[in-house]
Design a protein around this motif. Structure first.
Motif, PDB file in Angstrom:
ATOM      1  N   LEU A  17      -5.808  57.569  34.453  1.00 29.13           N
ATOM      2  CA  LEU A  17      -6.123  59.152  34.061  1.00 29.13           C
ATOM      3  C   LEU A  17      -7.520  59.469  34.231  1.00 29.13           C
ATOM      4  CD1 LEU A  17      -3.707  59.414  30.983  1.00 29.13           C
ATOM      5  CD2 LEU A  17      -3.136  60.424  33.161  1.00 29.13           C
ATOM      6  N   THR A  58      -0.890  66.386  29.401  1.00 25.74           N
ATOM      7  CA  THR A  58      -0.417  65.229  29.329  1.00 25.74           C
ATOM      8  C   THR A  58       0.883  65.254  28.343  1.00 25.74           C
ATOM      9  OG1 THR A  58      -2.375  64.240  29.778  1.00 25.74           O
ATOM     10  CG2 THR A  58      -0.625  62.490  29.216  1.00 25.74           C
ATOM     11  N   ILE A  76       4.564  58.365  30.367  1.00 26.96           N
ATOM     12  CA  ILE A  76       3.405  59.157  30.401  1.00 26.96           C
ATOM     13  C   ILE A  76       3.351  59.925  31.464  1.00 26.96           C
ATOM     14  CG2 ILE A  76       0.704  59.108  30.487  1.00 26.96           C
ATOM     15  CD1 ILE A  76       0.610  56.501  29.317  1.00 26.96           C
ATOM     16  N   TYR A  78       1.453  63.115  33.630  1.00 30.14           N
ATOM     17  CA  TYR A  78       0.174  63.708  33.676  1.00 30.14           C
ATOM     18  C   TYR A  78       0.360  64.876  34.735  1.00 30.14           C
ATOM     19  CZ  TYR A  78      -4.569  65.025  34.989  1.00 30.14           C
ATOM     20  OH  TYR A  78      -5.892  65.650  35.274  1.00 30.14           O
TER      21      TYR A  78
END
Length: 80
Positions: A17, A58, A76, A78
């Motif tokens: 990220l 996110t 996760i 993004y």
């Protein structure tokens, strides 16, 4: 206080990220470890176990191990 658990795949995603996003995620996860039910929202039906941490860019799905006091990162995403 819950202990954060993150496998190598999710850690690689987190590490990839952008730096400001990673910092926001780190701070939000620290808050979730301190009070996971207050810092997150239910993931689907509110079973108190699968939760979602929502940030501006996110989305993190977590699994709460209440017996072991662990917070597992399950996914996760993004959107940046």
């Amino acid at each position: 206080m819950y202990v954060l658990k993150c496998d190598a795949i999710r850690q690689a995603i987190w590490d990839s990220l952008p730096q400001p996003v990673s910092e926001r995620l780190t701070l939000a996860l620290a808050e979730a470890c301190a009070d996971p039910l207050d810092a997150t929202v239910p993931y689907g039906e509110d079973d108190g176990i699968m939760r979602t941490l929502i940030l501006p860019d996110t989305l993190v799905v977590i699994y709460l191990g209440h017996q072991t006091k662990t917070l597992h990162i399950y996914g996760i995403e993004y959107a940046g």
